[in-house]
Design a protein around this motif. Structure first.
Motif, PDB file in Angstrom:
ATOM      1  N   ALA A   1     -10.106  14.589  53.228  1.00  0.00           N
ATOM      2  CA  ALA A   1      -9.604  15.491  52.289  1.00  0.00           C
ATOM      3  C   ALA A   1      -8.907  14.958  51.197  1.00  0.00           C
ATOM      4  O   ALA A   1      -8.659  15.139  50.905  1.00  0.00           O
ATOM      5  N   ARG A   2      -8.866  13.645  52.484  1.00  0.00           N
ATOM      6  CA  ARG A   2      -7.767  12.661  51.255  1.00  0.00           C
ATOM      7  C   ARG A   2      -8.492  12.455  50.271  1.00  0.00           C
ATOM      8  O   ARG A   2      -7.770  12.127  48.921  1.00  0.00           O
ATOM      9  N   SER A   3     -10.121  11.971  50.357  1.00  0.00           N
ATOM     10  CA  SER A   3     -10.641  11.154  49.005  1.00  0.00           C
ATOM     11  C   SER A   3     -10.927  12.118  48.314  1.00  0.00           C
ATOM     12  O   SER A   3     -11.067  11.870  47.179  1.00  0.00           O
ATOM     13  N   VAL A   4     -11.110  13.736  48.819  1.00  0.00           N
ATOM     14  CA  VAL A   4     -11.504  14.956  47.707  1.00  0.00           C
ATOM     15  C   VAL A   4     -10.366  14.240  46.785  1.00  0.00           C
ATOM     16  O   VAL A   4     -10.455  14.856  45.620  1.00  0.00           O
ATOM     17  N   GLY A   5      -9.028  14.606  47.362  1.00  0.00           N
ATOM     18  CA  GLY A   5      -7.552  14.681  46.340  1.00  0.00           C
ATOM     19  C   GLY A   5      -7.846  13.512  45.139  1.00  0.00           C
ATOM     20  O   GLY A   5      -7.931  13.399  44.560  1.00  0.00           O
ATOM     21  N   GLU A   6      -8.356  12.347  45.799  1.00  0.00           N
ATOM     22  CA  GLU A   6      -8.438  10.536  45.221  1.00  0.00           C
ATOM     23  C   GLU A   6      -8.951  11.133  44.333  1.00  0.00           C
ATOM     24  O   GLU A   6      -8.716  10.897  43.043  1.00  0.00           O
ATOM     25  N   TRP A   7      -9.939  11.907  44.540  1.00  0.00           N
ATOM     26  CA  TRP A   7     -11.050  11.816  42.984  1.00  0.00           C
ATOM     27  C   TRP A   7     -10.844  13.324  41.809  1.00  0.00           C
ATOM     28  O   TRP A   7     -10.952  12.658  41.251  1.00  0.00           O
ATOM     29  N   ILE A   8     -11.084  14.370  43.108  1.00  0.00           N
ATOM     30  CA  ILE A   8     -10.525  15.032  41.712  1.00  0.00           C
ATOM     31  C   ILE A   8      -8.810  14.140  40.794  1.00  0.00           C
ATOM     32  O   ILE A   8      -8.821  14.818  39.195  1.00  0.00           O
TER      33      ILE A   8
END
Length: 195
Positions: free
Chosen positions: A26-33
């Motif tokens: 979830a953290r990596s998805v947010g960082e990617w966005i």
């Protein structure tokens, strides 16, 4: 403020789940966005994976649009730090607004609400209400059973192979998310108003 380069709707749990990889993803998805100038559209909660993906998007410089019904403002602890927080009257209004504001959709691990939103947006695509990419991020094997069940639906002829082709299933956000966003650039005008 400049317009976001893309808008990704993320469905996920209001709980963190047991496996640490759920929160990490979830953290990596947010960082990617956020790091790509994108916008997160999500259910507006502060708890669980919902809160993690929102915080990570904001920390990476992205915009966050939270959409939450009045009845869930306290239950899901509405995230007051969103770039935009919309408090709506009904779940239907929430889901429609999320669909309108997104270029693509992805489901992370979650519970009944996540399942329902994922299946509904997939159904809307099948019916032609939109032609936006829909993805399922299978983190730590969470959706293995669902993948098997969906294949069974095709084998038993309650579903067709083309329906399965309307979704993308992946295990790695670094691969799945770019596929969804790139595919969104090819989508024709949606017919969300028909929903």
């Amino acid at each position: 403020m400049t317009s976001p380069t893309f808008s990704l709707c993320v469905y996920c749990g209001s709980r963190p789940g047991v496996h640490p990889e759920f929160s990490e993803t979830a953290r990596s998805v947010g960082e990617w966005i956020g790091s790509r100038g994108g916008q997160l559209v999500y259910g507006g909660g502060r708890n669980g994976l919902m809160g993690i993906v929102a915080e990570a998007t904001l920390a990476a410089g992205g915009r966050v649009v939270g959409i939450i019904p009045k009845a869930l403002v306290e239950k899901e602890w509405a995230h007051r730090g969103c770039t935009e927080l919309h408090v709506v009257d009904t779940m239907h209004e929430r889901k429609r607004m999320m669909a309108e504001r997104a270029d693509a959709f992805v489901a992370l691990p979650g519970g009944i609400g996540t399942f329902e939103e994922f299946f509904e947006v997939w159904t809307w695509r099948q019916l032609g209400y939109h032609d936006k990419p829909v993805g399922l991020l299978n983190v730590a094997g969470y959706y293995d059973g669902l993948e098997t069940f969906l294949r069974t639906g095709v084998e038993q002829q309650f579903m067709n192979a083309w329906q399965m082709e309307l979704i993308r299933i992946g295990r790695d956000p670094a691969t799945l998310l770019p596929e969804l966003v790139q595919s969104a650039g090819l989508a024709p005008e949606p017919r969300i108003e028909a929903i």
